[in-house]
Scaffold this active site. Structure first.
Site, PDB file in Angstrom:
ATOM      1  CB  ILE A  40      -1.001   0.040   1.326  1.00  0.00           C
ATOM      2  CG1 ILE A  40      -2.041   0.934   0.962  1.00  0.00           C
ATOM      3  CG2 ILE A  40      -0.206   0.264   2.470  1.00  0.00           C
ATOM      4  CD1 ILE A  40      -3.234   0.587   2.063  1.00  0.00           C
ATOM      5  CG  ASN A  97      11.741  -5.914   7.380  1.00  0.00           C
ATOM      6  OD1 ASN A  97      12.822  -6.022   7.223  1.00  0.00           O
ATOM      7  ND2 ASN A  97      10.860  -5.051   6.866  1.00  0.00           N
ATOM      8  CB  VAL A 106       2.200  -6.505   8.861  1.00  0.00           C
ATOM      9  CG1 VAL A 106       0.894  -7.483   8.730  1.00  0.00           C
ATOM     10  CG2 VAL A 106       1.989  -5.161   8.578  1.00  0.00           C
ATOM     11  CG  HIS A 110       5.473  -9.249   5.335  1.00  0.00           C
ATOM     12  ND1 HIS A 110       4.940  -9.265   6.748  1.00  0.00           N
ATOM     13  CD2 HIS A 110       5.962  -7.893   5.315  1.00  0.00           C
ATOM     14  CE1 HIS A 110       5.479  -8.328   7.381  1.00  0.00           C
ATOM     15  NE2 HIS A 110       5.867  -7.600   6.454  1.00  0.00           N
ATOM     16  CG  HIS A 112       8.743  -6.037   2.071  1.00  0.00           C
ATOM     17  ND1 HIS A 112       8.223  -4.994   2.183  1.00  0.00           N
ATOM     18  CD2 HIS A 112       9.042  -6.473   3.368  1.00  0.00           C
ATOM     19  CE1 HIS A 112       7.654  -4.545   3.497  1.00  0.00           C
ATOM     20  NE2 HIS A 112       8.177  -5.689   4.055  1.00  0.00           N
TER      21      HIS A 112
HETATM   22  P1  AMP Z   1       7.220  -4.718   7.585  1.00  0.00           P
HETATM   23  O1  AMP Z   1       7.765  -3.411   8.087  1.00  0.00           O
HETATM   24  O2  AMP Z   1       8.111  -5.802   6.880  1.00  0.00           O
HETATM   25  O3  AMP Z   1       6.076  -5.447   8.540  1.00  0.00           O
HETATM   26  O4  AMP Z   1       6.310  -4.318   6.361  1.00  0.00           O
HETATM   27  C1  AMP Z   1       4.991  -4.218   6.155  1.00  0.00           C
HETATM   28  C2  AMP Z   1       4.426  -3.595   4.990  1.00  0.00           C
HETATM   29  O5  AMP Z   1       3.316  -3.715   4.878  1.00  0.00           O
HETATM   30  C3  AMP Z   1       4.591  -2.030   4.988  1.00  0.00           C
HETATM   31  O6  AMP Z   1       5.482  -2.095   3.456  1.00  0.00           O
HETATM   32  C4  AMP Z   1       3.273  -1.515   4.524  1.00  0.00           C
HETATM   33  O7  AMP Z   1       3.341  -0.314   3.687  1.00  0.00           O
HETATM   34  C5  AMP Z   1       2.590  -2.791   4.141  1.00  0.00           C
HETATM   35  N1  AMP Z   1       0.957  -2.881   4.360  1.00  0.00           N
HETATM   36  C6  AMP Z   1       0.491  -2.431   5.635  1.00  0.00           C
HETATM   37  N2  AMP Z   1      -0.765  -2.445   5.278  1.00  0.00           N
HETATM   38  C7  AMP Z   1      -0.980  -2.877   4.176  1.00  0.00           C
HETATM   39  C8  AMP Z   1      -2.366  -3.107   3.263  1.00  0.00           C
HETATM   40  N3  AMP Z   1      -3.501  -2.892   3.856  1.00  0.00           N
HETATM   41  N4  AMP Z   1      -2.188  -3.363   2.149  1.00  0.00           N
HETATM   42  C9  AMP Z   1      -0.890  -3.714   1.583  1.00  0.00           C
HETATM   43  N5  AMP Z   1       0.225  -3.473   2.066  1.00  0.00           N
HETATM   44  C10 AMP Z   1       0.185  -3.007   3.369  1.00  0.00           C
END
Ligand code: AMP
Length: 126
Positions: A40, A97, A106, A110, A112
């Site tokens: 996002i 991460n 989050v 995930h 990236h």
């Molecule tokens: P991290 O710091 O590795 O946990 O990255 C979390 C990522 O999730 C960030 O790059 C955010 O921009 C992304 N993110 C958070 N909420 C959403 C969402 N609703 N849809 C898509 N990406 C998201």
């Protein structure tokens, strides 16, 4: 805010909600074990997140508890997404991460996937 990757899985996290269809995402790939969607807040021209469908907090949790089929399927899904988006020839970067020092925000694993421009050095020196 970075999370504690040793905590139990929290079903209210934003990626769990995306998996359940409760909030929208720009989905670009899905199979039995993985889902990919656009970040996002993109940090590069291409910024995709690939997540397992299972309830795993982090890479640590996933690598310890996931089945061989989930792990193989997830790794293959990341590769499929990169190939489908034309990222192999120019090159791209994967990043996961984990926890506080990793600045994981989050608490659902995930990866990236960044691409679309030269990405520079691996880590900022700040
Ligand atoms: P991290 O710091 O590795 O946990 O990255 C979390 C990522 O999730 C960030 O790059 C955010 O921009 C992304 N993110 C958070 N909420 C959403 C969402 N609703 N849809 C898509 N990406 C998201």
């Amino acid at each position: 805010m970075a999370i504690d990757a040793t905590l139990p899985y929290d079903d209210s996290n934003v990626f769990a909600r995306i998996l359940r269809g409760e909030i929208p995402a720009q989905r670009i790939y899905e199979d039995d074990v993985a889902l990919a969607f656009l970040d996002i807040n993109p940090q590069a021209p291409t910024h995709i997140l690939v997540i397992p469908k299972g309830r795993y907090v982090s890479w640590d949790d996933f690598s310890a508890r996931a089945s061989d089929a989930e792990i193989a399927g997830f790794v293959r899904a990341v590769g499929i997404v990169a190939r489908d988006r034309g990222l192999v020839a120019p090159g791209y970067r994967l990043l996961a991460n984990i926890g506080g020092d990793g600045h994981q925000e989050v608490p659902h694993l995930h990866v990236h996937l960044f691409g679309g421009r030269p990405l520079g050095p691996m880590l900022s020196r700040g």
